[in-house]
Write a protein that holds these residues in place. Structure first.
Motif, short mmCIF file in Angstrom:
data_model
loop_
_atom_site.label_atom_id
_atom_site.label_comp_id
_atom_site.label_asym_id
_atom_site.label_seq_id
_atom_site.Cartn_x
_atom_site.Cartn_y
_atom_site.Cartn_z
N HIS A 117 0.85 -1.19 0.00
CA HIS A 117 0.00 0.00 0.00
C HIS A 117 0.88 1.24 0.00
O HIS A 117 1.75 1.39 0.88
N LEU A 118 0.67 2.12 -0.98
CA LEU A 118 1.46 3.33 -1.13
C LEU A 118 0.52 4.53 -0.97
O LEU A 118 -0.41 4.69 -1.77
N VAL A 119 0.76 5.35 0.03
CA VAL A 119 -0.07 6.51 0.32
C VAL A 119 0.84 7.68 0.66
O VAL A 119 1.74 7.54 1.51
N ALA A 120 0.63 8.81 0.02
CA ALA A 120 1.44 9.99 0.30
C ALA A 120 1.34 10.37 1.77
O ALA A 120 0.26 10.33 2.38
N GLY A 121 2.49 10.73 2.36
CA GLY A 121 2.52 11.10 3.76
C GLY A 121 2.84 9.96 4.70
O GLY A 121 2.96 10.15 5.91
N HIS A 122 2.96 8.75 4.14
CA HIS A 122 3.27 7.57 4.94
C HIS A 122 4.40 6.79 4.28
O HIS A 122 4.59 6.87 3.06
N PRO A 123 5.14 6.00 5.05
CA PRO A 123 6.08 5.08 4.41
C PRO A 123 5.33 3.99 3.67
O PRO A 123 4.14 3.76 3.95
N PRO A 124 5.95 3.30 2.73
CA PRO A 124 5.28 2.16 2.09
C PRO A 124 4.85 1.15 3.16
O PRO A 124 5.62 0.82 4.06
N MET A 125 3.61 0.67 3.03
CA MET A 125 3.07 -0.30 3.98
C MET A 125 2.85 -1.63 3.25
O MET A 125 2.50 -1.64 2.07
N VAL A 126 3.06 -2.72 3.97
CA VAL A 126 2.84 -4.04 3.37
C VAL A 126 1.97 -4.87 4.30
O VAL A 126 1.91 -4.64 5.50
N ARG A 127 1.30 -5.85 3.71
CA ARG A 127 0.54 -6.83 4.48
C ARG A 127 1.24 -8.17 4.35
O ARG A 127 1.35 -8.71 3.24
N ALA A 128 1.72 -8.69 5.46
CA ALA A 128 2.37 -10.01 5.48
C ALA A 128 1.68 -10.87 6.53
O ALA A 128 1.55 -10.46 7.69
N GLN A 129 1.22 -12.06 6.12
CA GLN A 129 0.50 -12.95 7.03
C GLN A 129 -0.66 -12.22 7.70
O GLN A 129 -0.88 -12.32 8.90
N THR A 130 -1.39 -11.43 6.90
CA THR A 130 -2.59 -10.68 7.27
C THR A 130 -2.31 -9.42 8.09
O THR A 130 -3.23 -8.66 8.38
N VAL A 131 -1.05 -9.16 8.49
CA VAL A 131 -0.72 -8.03 9.38
C VAL A 131 -0.11 -6.89 8.57
O VAL A 131 0.83 -7.10 7.79
N MET A 132 -0.63 -5.66 8.76
CA MET A 132 -0.08 -4.48 8.10
C MET A 132 1.12 -3.96 8.88
O MET A 132 1.08 -3.87 10.11
N GLN A 133 2.20 -3.61 8.14
CA GLN A 133 3.39 -3.08 8.79
C GLN A 133 4.15 -2.19 7.81
O GLN A 133 4.08 -2.40 6.59
#
Length: 355
Positions: free
Chosen positions: A23-39
């Motif tokens: 997930h890429l959103v301006a104002g945030h670092p790139p976020m990923v979902r691994a094993q159902t958990v966002m980080q």
């Protein structure tokens, strides 16, 4: 740093962490979902300018015009030799946002997906409608791709897929496979399906029965001797039947119940769980097969009886979602908390697991 290399770095880090989504959103670092958990990834916050440049580097002129007009765009993106992604670009708070789902480039064999054996039997059907249902991210596309690949290795037939976008790419083996992508190869699912019926297909995969026109054509194709595979965002067999019927005007619903009773072969409803015995995910699968009893229930608008028939037909391969979840729990694959949280009847399952 060039924008494409920025994106490449994000995707490679996500891949190293076995992420399913980025997930890429301006104002945030790139976020990923691994094993159902966002980080978050250990990278700087993205700017609005970063997002516009990343989008420009991933799309062609036609896609950019579509995005500018509609403020949403679905497309596929590939880093050659690395990985493919299903992408949605959208606007949020006046800035570009992006969600990317990693797609395996190699179709996994059915035997490796922890699916009930009855699903393999469905690939031998000569005709009719088979639906794979579940929430977004429940593995519907993977199950369908594995079924198509099993038929590709067995038959000498013509397979046409209609997708949004193309996810798994098939190599024609014994079958001839054509893959058509929404937007690039056809304007709508219903248009693609209408013309597919004139292209001498044996098997048709429709990415999603998302509107009345597509649903009507899919059922007609199944009625006229084709095997049609498709998806719906429903959580069980009863809801699937009702969702299809409810697409039609009230004065046509008796007719569609009769048509559906004649053409529907099976409903496979999937829910994904995080495994506790090893890294990865595992599906719990509800299976409804269209026996004479099920066909009568559909025809006579008694869909509330479907769970009871599934429950009493385990000997022929049917299973309810909660029984499938219980089996995963007793096999040590999932936690009790996750099992109860995603059950159709949590209190009943909780008592079953405590027994």
């Amino acid at each position: 740093m060039a924008e494409v290399s920025m994106l490449d770095e994000i995707l490679r880090k996500a891949n190293d962490g076995d992420a399913s989504d980025v997930h890429l959103v301006a104002g945030h670092p790139p976020m990923v979902r691994a094993q159902t958990v966002m980080q978050p990834l250990d990278m700087p916050n993205l700017t609005s300018e970063d997002m516009w440049r990343i989008l420009a580097g991933m799309t062609n002129e036609h896609q950019r015009r579509h995005f500018e007009q509609n403020l949403d765009l679905d497309f596929s993106y590939e880093i050659p030799g690395f990985r493919r992604y299903r992408v949605n670009a959208h606007m949020q708070r006046g800035m570009v946002g992006m969600a990317m789902r990693a797609i395996r480039t190699k179709v996994p064999p059915l035997a490796t997906l922890n699916l009930p054996e009855v699903i393999s039997r469905l690939t031998y059907l000569p005709r009719g409608l088979v639906l794979v249902t579940g929430d977004t991210g429940s593995g519907k596309s993977t199950t369908l791709a594995a079924m198509i690949q099993a038929m590709n290795e067995r038959y000498r037939k013509h397979i046409i897929t209609l997708e949004d976008p193309v996810e798994y790419t098939f190599q024609s083996n014994r079958c001839l496979i054509e893959q058509r992508e929404l937007g690039a190869d056809m304007p709508t699912f219903s248009s693609g399906l209408k013309h597919a019926l004139r292209q001498d297909p044996d098997i048709i995969l429709v990415g999603e029965m998302r509107d009345l026109d597509t649903t009507q054509l899919a059922i007609t194709a199944a009625e006229t001797g084709h095997l049609v595979l498709s998806t719906l965002h429903t959580v069980n067999a009863s809801q699937t039947v009702e969702r299809i019927v409810d697409m039609y005007p009230a004065n046509q619903q008796n007719q569609i119940r009769a048509m559906l009773a004649n053409t529907l072969q099976a409903v496979i409803s999937q829910t994904l769980f995080r495994r506790i015995d090893k890294p990865g995910m595992v599906p719990a699968i509800e299976v409804m097969l269209c026996t004479p009893a099920i066909r009568n229930i559909i025809r006579e608008a008694r869909t509330y009886e479907i769970p009871n028939v599934i429950e009493t037909s385990r000997s022929i391969g049917m299973t309810t979602l909660d029984n499938a979840i219980a089996e995963l729990y007793f096999n040590g694959m999932i936690s009790r908390d996750d099992a109860v949280a995603q059950a159709a009847f949590p209190d009943k399952l909780d008592r079953m697991l405590a027994a």
